[in-house]
Design an enzyme around this catalytic site. Sequence first.
Site, PDB file in Angstrom:
ATOM      1  N   TRP A 149       0.800  -1.221   0.000  1.00 47.12           N
ATOM      2  CA  TRP A 149       0.000   0.000   0.000  1.00 47.12           C
ATOM      3  C   TRP A 149       0.837   1.277   0.000  1.00 47.12           C
ATOM      4  O   TRP A 149       0.285   2.363  -0.180  1.00 47.12           O
ATOM      5  CB  TRP A 149      -0.913   0.019   1.225  1.00 47.12           C
ATOM      6  CG  TRP A 149      -0.255  -0.463   2.491  1.00 47.12           C
ATOM      7  CD1 TRP A 149      -0.266  -1.729   2.980  1.00 47.12           C
ATOM      8  CD2 TRP A 149       0.525   0.307   3.419  1.00 47.12           C
ATOM      9  NE1 TRP A 149       0.446  -1.809   4.160  1.00 47.12           N
ATOM     10  CE2 TRP A 149       0.949  -0.569   4.451  1.00 47.12           C
ATOM     11  CE3 TRP A 149       0.914   1.648   3.484  1.00 47.12           C
ATOM     12  CZ2 TRP A 149       1.730  -0.149   5.526  1.00 47.12           C
ATOM     13  CZ3 TRP A 149       1.692   2.070   4.554  1.00 47.12           C
ATOM     14  CH2 TRP A 149       2.098   1.180   5.555  1.00 47.12           C
ATOM     15  N   LYS A 173      -2.005  -7.985  -7.905  1.00 46.53           N
ATOM     16  CA  LYS A 173      -2.929  -7.596  -6.828  1.00 46.53           C
ATOM     17  C   LYS A 173      -2.257  -6.545  -5.973  1.00 46.53           C
ATOM     18  O   LYS A 173      -1.175  -6.765  -5.433  1.00 46.53           O
ATOM     19  CB  LYS A 173      -3.315  -8.782  -5.943  1.00 46.53           C
ATOM     20  CG  LYS A 173      -4.396  -8.424  -4.920  1.00 46.53           C
ATOM     21  CD  LYS A 173      -4.489  -9.391  -3.779  1.00 46.53           C
ATOM     22  CE  LYS A 173      -3.492  -9.100  -2.706  1.00 46.53           C
ATOM     23  NZ  LYS A 173      -3.810  -7.883  -1.898  1.00 46.53           N
ATOM     24  N   SER A 225       5.677  -7.667   3.797  1.00 46.45           N
ATOM     25  CA  SER A 225       6.270  -7.951   5.097  1.00 46.45           C
ATOM     26  C   SER A 225       7.120  -9.218   5.055  1.00 46.45           C
ATOM     27  O   SER A 225       6.939 -10.085   4.193  1.00 46.45           O
ATOM     28  CB  SER A 225       5.171  -8.115   6.152  1.00 46.45           C
ATOM     29  OG  SER A 225       4.459  -9.326   5.939  1.00 46.45           O
ATOM     30  N   GLU A 246      10.842  -8.602  -2.010  1.00 54.02           N
ATOM     31  CA  GLU A 246      11.379  -7.348  -1.473  1.00 54.02           C
ATOM     32  C   GLU A 246      10.619  -7.105  -0.191  1.00 54.02           C
ATOM     33  O   GLU A 246       9.433  -6.784  -0.201  1.00 54.02           O
ATOM     34  CB  GLU A 246      11.192  -6.212  -2.481  1.00 54.02           C
ATOM     35  CG  GLU A 246      12.032  -4.982  -2.157  1.00 54.02           C
ATOM     36  CD  GLU A 246      11.266  -3.962  -1.326  1.00 54.02           C
ATOM     37  OE1 GLU A 246      11.433  -3.986  -0.075  1.00 54.02           O
ATOM     38  OE2 GLU A 246      10.522  -3.170  -1.894  1.00 54.02           O
ATOM     39  N   LEU A 247      11.322  -7.267   0.942  1.00 48.14           N
ATOM     40  CA  LEU A 247      10.656  -7.302   2.245  1.00 48.14           C
ATOM     41  C   LEU A 247      11.017  -6.072   3.064  1.00 48.14           C
ATOM     42  O   LEU A 247      11.271  -5.008   2.516  1.00 48.14           O
ATOM     43  CB  LEU A 247      11.015  -8.606   2.948  1.00 48.14           C
ATOM     44  CG  LEU A 247      10.775  -9.866   2.098  1.00 48.14           C
ATOM     45  CD1 LEU A 247      11.201 -11.117   2.835  1.00 48.14           C
ATOM     46  CD2 LEU A 247       9.328  -9.965   1.644  1.00 48.14           C
ATOM     47  N   GLU A 378      11.213  -2.834  12.061  1.00 52.12           N
ATOM     48  CA  GLU A 378      10.806  -1.814  11.091  1.00 52.12           C
ATOM     49  C   GLU A 378       9.622  -1.026  11.655  1.00 52.12           C
ATOM     50  O   GLU A 378       8.560  -1.593  11.929  1.00 52.12           O
ATOM     51  CB  GLU A 378      10.418  -2.473   9.762  1.00 52.12           C
ATOM     52  CG  GLU A 378      10.087  -1.474   8.674  1.00 52.12           C
ATOM     53  CD  GLU A 378       9.792  -2.145   7.347  1.00 52.12           C
ATOM     54  OE1 GLU A 378      10.337  -1.727   6.314  1.00 52.12           O
ATOM     55  OE2 GLU A 378       8.998  -3.113   7.346  1.00 52.12           O
TER      56      GLU A 378
END
Length: 513
Positions: A149, A173, A225, A246-247, A378
């Site tokens: 998001w 998505k 995440s 890609e976290l 994070e």
Amino acid sequence: MALYEPIESTDSRRHLLLRSPVTLEPCGEMVCANEDDVAAAIATARQVQPAWAATPIRERARIAERALQLVLERQDQIIDTVVAETGKTRTDAMSMEIFSVADSLCYYAKHAEDFLKPRKRRVHGIIGIAKQLRILYKPLGVIGLITPWNGPFVLVMNQAVQAVLAGNAVIAKGSEVTPFSARLAQTILEDAGLPPGVLQVLLGDGDTGAAIVRGGVDKVSFTGSVATGRKVAEACASQLIPCTLELGGNDAMIVCADADLDRAADGAWLGSCMNTGHYCCGTERIYVVSEVYDEFLRLVLDKGRHLSQGQQHGWTEDVGAVFWDRQMAIIEAHVEDARSKGAVIHTGGRRNPDLPGLYYEPTVITGVDNSMDIMVHETFGPILCIERVADEDEALRLANDSEFGLNGNVWTRDKDKGYRLAAAIDTGSCSVNDMALSYGIPAAPFGGRKNSGIGQVNGKKGMRGYCHEMPIVIDRFGGKMANGYPNSVKSAEGMRKLMDFMWRKTPLGRWLS
């Protein structure tokens, strides 16, 4: 109050009520694609992908060029949609969602043909006398793309364009928090001439994403995440399909004694608060050498006094709303944990009391250490955590003392030293004398180390990652095979003499390599 919540429906699909992070008022409804919808979308993608793969790359690139013009023509509509769903500032929306997308479209449209054209490679050694090698870049087929998001338009658009230009069909998505910003990518590319079905952006939640991952696609590209990334990786491994992940990040900033402190203080604010801090490469830990610490902190506090919040400021708003109520809960928990363990809150440290939505004040915290959640996890919010260190060696040690490794930045007037320090940080990429920029440079491969991900996207490597790199070996001359059956003592002795001649008696083998 949740930004999305289930509502009753009369069909088999999940329906969600969406709320604005700015006002917390209802702002729309979303119907989530279910497993049947995902299966139908993948079937459509399978049907249209072969014809799309047969389309010359130059024609594919022209669609990207037309999409660039549409992004520029419709930038106000895109900004309005993104801001309505996220609460980010209009300036952040323009820089991240318009400029970055336009730059990416231009870059890949120009370079796709060169990146993907078949290549001849010299075959080394004596085999090269008889054989030719060609490398063909064949699209994998159908790509599953799941994006978060924080960059709802750019993250769909950037990856989808690379995948479709490589000849794939894509099932994408976006987040249930920002569904309509993600859908814009399909609208713009189809209006630019992309055949229907080549890119399908589905609206949905986590169950929809899981259906895509397990739906029979040929690769998954996931941004999100660490916890969800592990599940995606496990699902892909069980199907023997590749994935890029890609976290999260917890990026470090190192301020050396010889840094331009005024510029570094600006970089600390921008790196920590751009996009309300919802930036995977955002600065979360700032290590400042002791001899300049006091002056750096003074500059940071001075520059933070006049930051504005609230959409009433229009284009001059500096720090927007928190995009998601769940992220607000994490930000508040991390700050309170730091406060309870002795950290000093110089400014901010609370929700903005003057605004009705999910606004968290830009915050400066010192007295932090690795006993605090805010330094090891994070936070993803508009927080500057500043720690005094004795020297650059201590800064480097602390920068590397993290389970994450996505990005980082180093500030010094000595560019050679900056390069050496950047290279020593165990992270996916790094910037010198600027906030993290690597994702915004299309030529730079982007990916994380440690818990920050697997694989890399963007640039030549990223686009080729949506292909199978297929070697084809061609015999130059034909005729009888030198190593054909039947085997014999004579042929074995001949091979032994050849190896002796090439690598013991003469430099021929090394010369031909």
